[in-house]
Structures are given as structure tokens and as C-alpha cells.
Motif scaffolding. Structure first.
Motif, PDB file in Angstrom:
ATOM      1  N   ASP A  31       0.918  -1.518  -0.209  1.00  0.00           N
ATOM      2  CA  ASP A  31       0.032   0.007  -0.102  1.00  0.00           C
ATOM      3  C   ASP A  31       0.817   1.230  -0.260  1.00  0.00           C
ATOM      4  N   GLN A  34      -2.257   6.212  -0.072  1.00  0.00           N
ATOM      5  CA  GLN A  34      -2.893   7.525  -0.678  1.00  0.00           C
ATOM      6  C   GLN A  34      -4.471   7.329  -1.067  1.00  0.00           C
ATOM      7  N   SER A  35      -4.899   6.474   0.232  1.00  0.00           N
ATOM      8  CA  SER A  35      -6.449   6.261   0.146  1.00  0.00           C
ATOM      9  C   SER A  35      -7.237   7.669   0.233  1.00  0.00           C
TER      10      SER A  35
HETATM   11  C1  FAD Z   1     -13.993  13.402   0.101  1.00  0.00           C
HETATM   12  C2  FAD Z   1     -14.609  12.134   0.121  1.00  0.00           C
HETATM   13  C3  FAD Z   1     -15.589  11.683   1.074  1.00  0.00           C
HETATM   14  C4  FAD Z   1     -15.962  10.855   0.933  1.00  0.00           C
HETATM   15  N1  FAD Z   1     -17.185  10.378   1.890  1.00  0.00           N
HETATM   16  C5  FAD Z   1     -17.806   9.092   2.033  1.00  0.00           C
HETATM   17  C6  FAD Z   1     -18.635   8.571   2.835  1.00  0.00           C
HETATM   18  O1  FAD Z   1     -19.310   9.532   3.466  1.00  0.00           O
HETATM   19  N2  FAD Z   1     -19.471   7.310   2.905  1.00  0.00           N
HETATM   20  C7  FAD Z   1     -18.866   6.400   1.973  1.00  0.00           C
HETATM   21  O2  FAD Z   1     -19.481   5.217   1.746  1.00  0.00           O
HETATM   22  N3  FAD Z   1     -17.742   6.698   0.853  1.00  0.00           N
HETATM   23  C8  FAD Z   1     -17.210   8.109   0.904  1.00  0.00           C
HETATM   24  N4  FAD Z   1     -16.021   8.096   0.121  1.00  0.00           N
HETATM   25  C9  FAD Z   1     -15.837   7.180  -0.675  1.00  0.00           C
HETATM   26  C10 FAD Z   1     -14.670   6.261  -0.272  1.00  0.00           C
HETATM   27  O3  FAD Z   1     -13.575   6.725   0.326  1.00  0.00           O
HETATM   28  C11 FAD Z   1     -14.385   5.274  -1.271  1.00  0.00           C
HETATM   29  O4  FAD Z   1     -15.516   4.853  -1.857  1.00  0.00           O
HETATM   30  C12 FAD Z   1     -14.095   4.111  -1.279  1.00  0.00           C
HETATM   31  O5  FAD Z   1     -13.934   3.619  -0.118  1.00  0.00           O
HETATM   32  C13 FAD Z   1     -12.511   3.674  -2.042  1.00  0.00           C
HETATM   33  O6  FAD Z   1     -12.066   2.429  -1.528  1.00  0.00           O
HETATM   34  P1  FAD Z   1     -11.197   1.719  -2.315  1.00  0.00           P
HETATM   35  O7  FAD Z   1     -10.370   0.588  -1.518  1.00  0.00           O
HETATM   36  O8  FAD Z   1     -11.395   1.287  -3.766  1.00  0.00           O
HETATM   37  O9  FAD Z   1      -9.969   2.731  -2.730  1.00  0.00           O
HETATM   38  P2  FAD Z   1      -8.841   3.644  -1.792  1.00  0.00           P
HETATM   39  O10 FAD Z   1      -9.749   4.045  -0.579  1.00  0.00           O
HETATM   40  O11 FAD Z   1      -8.756   5.071  -2.664  1.00  0.00           O
HETATM   41  O12 FAD Z   1      -7.602   2.968  -1.554  1.00  0.00           O
HETATM   42  C14 FAD Z   1      -6.776   2.504  -2.561  1.00  0.00           C
HETATM   43  C15 FAD Z   1      -5.461   2.292  -2.012  1.00  0.00           C
HETATM   44  O13 FAD Z   1      -4.671   1.782  -2.915  1.00  0.00           O
HETATM   45  C16 FAD Z   1      -3.476   2.221  -2.758  1.00  0.00           C
HETATM   46  N5  FAD Z   1      -2.687   2.572  -4.201  1.00  0.00           N
HETATM   47  C17 FAD Z   1      -2.955   2.813  -5.126  1.00  0.00           C
HETATM   48  N6  FAD Z   1      -2.095   2.467  -6.075  1.00  0.00           N
HETATM   49  C18 FAD Z   1      -1.236   1.910  -5.600  1.00  0.00           C
HETATM   50  C19 FAD Z   1      -0.022   0.962  -6.033  1.00  0.00           C
HETATM   51  N7  FAD Z   1       0.360   1.237  -7.236  1.00  0.00           N
HETATM   52  N8  FAD Z   1       0.795   0.440  -5.038  1.00  0.00           N
HETATM   53  C20 FAD Z   1       0.426   0.345  -3.805  1.00  0.00           C
HETATM   54  N9  FAD Z   1      -0.849   0.967  -3.249  1.00  0.00           N
HETATM   55  C21 FAD Z   1      -1.429   1.738  -4.176  1.00  0.00           C
HETATM   56  C22 FAD Z   1      -3.785   3.706  -2.455  1.00  0.00           C
HETATM   57  O14 FAD Z   1      -2.585   4.292  -1.673  1.00  0.00           O
HETATM   58  C23 FAD Z   1      -4.903   3.483  -1.386  1.00  0.00           C
HETATM   59  O15 FAD Z   1      -4.176   3.577  -0.128  1.00  0.00           O
HETATM   60  C24 FAD Z   1     -15.678   9.421   0.246  1.00  0.00           C
HETATM   61  C25 FAD Z   1     -14.486   9.854  -0.783  1.00  0.00           C
HETATM   62  C26 FAD Z   1     -13.888  11.042  -0.743  1.00  0.00           C
HETATM   63  C27 FAD Z   1     -12.842  11.318  -1.585  1.00  0.00           C
END
Ligand code: FAD
Length: 187
Positions: A31, A34-35
């Protein structure tokens, strides 16, 4: 050699790691911290009255680690399929795993650099996603995708759920039968 490696430790990736590690699979999470979830204040995650995004991400990683997953802070740059498994190049070490789950949120660079087929996104503000089947399979064998990068609705309960779904599919593939992970309330 890991059985399951997960690129991304957000809700999708950490949830996948929880199921993979709890199934006894040698599990690695890579990871880059940068989530986008770390900018969220969450009131709509079933079962959790309210929680900050940073806390949800931190708790998810703690759960995965407590269940035996290994988490490394690095950026994966390329996946290379080979006879011995999938080689994962990062900006640090190189790793090998039988199966890889891409859970990189809005970041497509490692998928594109690895020749994984992508397509235009359909969710708001999501330009491109990995072209994968409903069970999470991508255009390259043993490389899977889950969460935002796989095109599901961008909400923590959905992306975490999708990570769990895909991990259960990978575990089932490794076990050669459908996997179920149920714990029973002690009497
Ligand atoms: C301002 C904001 C408010 C939000 N509010 C809500 C809310 O109230 N309720 C809700 O349900 N959702 C909300 N969301 C949405 C929620 O955050 C996302 O929907 C979701 O949870 C994303 O999950 P994910 O695991 O797909 O991606 P992410 O959480 O973005 O995780 C992806 C991970 O992959 C890692 N990564 C990427 N590329 C690489 C690489 N090449 N090598 C290693 N690591 C890598 C990143 O660092 C990151 O840690 C919100 C989003 C934002 C931006």
C-alpha cells in the motif's frame, strides 16, 4: 512466495486481506498510503454509527494484520505473469504471489503498466476502471480487481464488500471448492 497479494490497503484491499488471511492464506498487502477514504467522514457504513475515514482505514489494516496478513508500505509498479506466479515489482522489493488482487482505488497506473485491460468508468468522477468480470477476474489469469478500480459504487460499504467478495472467490479457487467464513457466537 505468497498465495494472495493485494495492491492497495483501502476499504477494498484491506477487506480482501481480512478474508484471505483468515482463510489461512499467506497474504501480502502492498500500500502506498494515498487512500481517498482518508478524506471522508462516514455516516453511511452499515453497522458503524459514524467513523472518520482515517480511522476506518487504520482499523481495517489492524484487522488484516491481526489475522496474519503482512502489510508493506510501497508502491507497486508492474505485475508480470510467469510460470512461477505473478511477480510484483515495487519501488522497493520485488515479490511473487500465486494470485494478485488490484484494489488501487482511483489509481490505474499499475494495472495499465501490467497490460491489464481497462475501460471507461461509469461511476461519477471515475474516468477509467479495470475491465473485469462480476467475480473480479481481469484479462490476465490470476490477476483480479476489487473496489473502486473494478467499477463498483464508490462507497466504503460497497468497496469493502467487493474486496471481501473477490477474496472469497480467490480463496475458493485455491481450495478447489466454495469457501465460507462463519464464526459462531459462543453460548
Ligand atoms: C472526500 C470524500 C468523502 C467521502 N465520503 C464517503 C462517505 O461518507 N461514505 C462512503 O461510503 N464513501 C465515502 N467516500 C468514498 C470512499 O472513500 C471510497 O469509496 C472507497 O471507500 C474507496 O475504497 P477503495 O479501497 O476502492 O480505494 P481507496 O480507499 O482509494 O484505496 C486505494 C488504496 O490503493 C493504494 N494504491 C493505489 N495505487 C497503488 C500502487 N500502485 N501500489 C500500492 N498501493 C496503491 C492507495 O494508496 C490507497 O491506499 C468519500 C470519498 C471522498 C474522496
Amino acid at each position: 512466495m505468497y498465495e494472495i497479494a493485494i495492491i492497495g490497503g483501502g476499504p477494498a484491499g484491506a477487506s480482501a486481506a481480512i478474508f484471505a488471511a483468515k482463510a489461512g492464506k499467506k497474504t501480502l498487502v502492498i500500500d502506498s498510503d494515498q487512500s481517498v477514504t482518508k478524506r471522508a467522514w462516514i455516516l453511511n457504513h452499515y453497522g458503524v454509527a459514524e467513523i472518520s475515514g482515517p480511522d476506518l482505514v487504520a482499523v481495517g489494516k489492524q484487522q488484516a494484520t491481526q489475522l496474519g496478513a503482512e502489510i508493506v508500505a510501497a508502491k507497486a509498479t508492474k505485475l508480470i505473469a510467469g510460470d512461477e506466479g505473478i511477480t510484483i515489482e515495487t519501488d522497493g522489493e520485488t515479490y511473487v504471489a500465486s494470485h494478485v488482487i488490484i484494489a488501487t482505488g482511483m489509481f490505474l497506473d499499475v494495472a495499465e503498466a501490467s497490460g491489464v485491460r481497462t475501460k471507461p468508468g461509469t461511476e461519477p468522477r471515475i474516468k477509467t476502471i479495470v475491465d473485469c468480470s462480476s467475480d473480479g477476474r481481469t484479462s490476465i489469469d490470476n490477476i483480479w480487481a476489487a473496489g473502486t478500480v473494478a467499477g463498483v459504487s464508490m462507497h466504503t460499504i460497497v468497496t469493502a464488500g467487493d474486496g471481501a467478495k473477490v477474496a472469497i472467490n480467490v480463496v475458493s479457487e485455491l481450495n478447489g471448492e466454495r469457501y465460507v467464513d462463519h464464526d459462531v457466537l459462543k453460548a
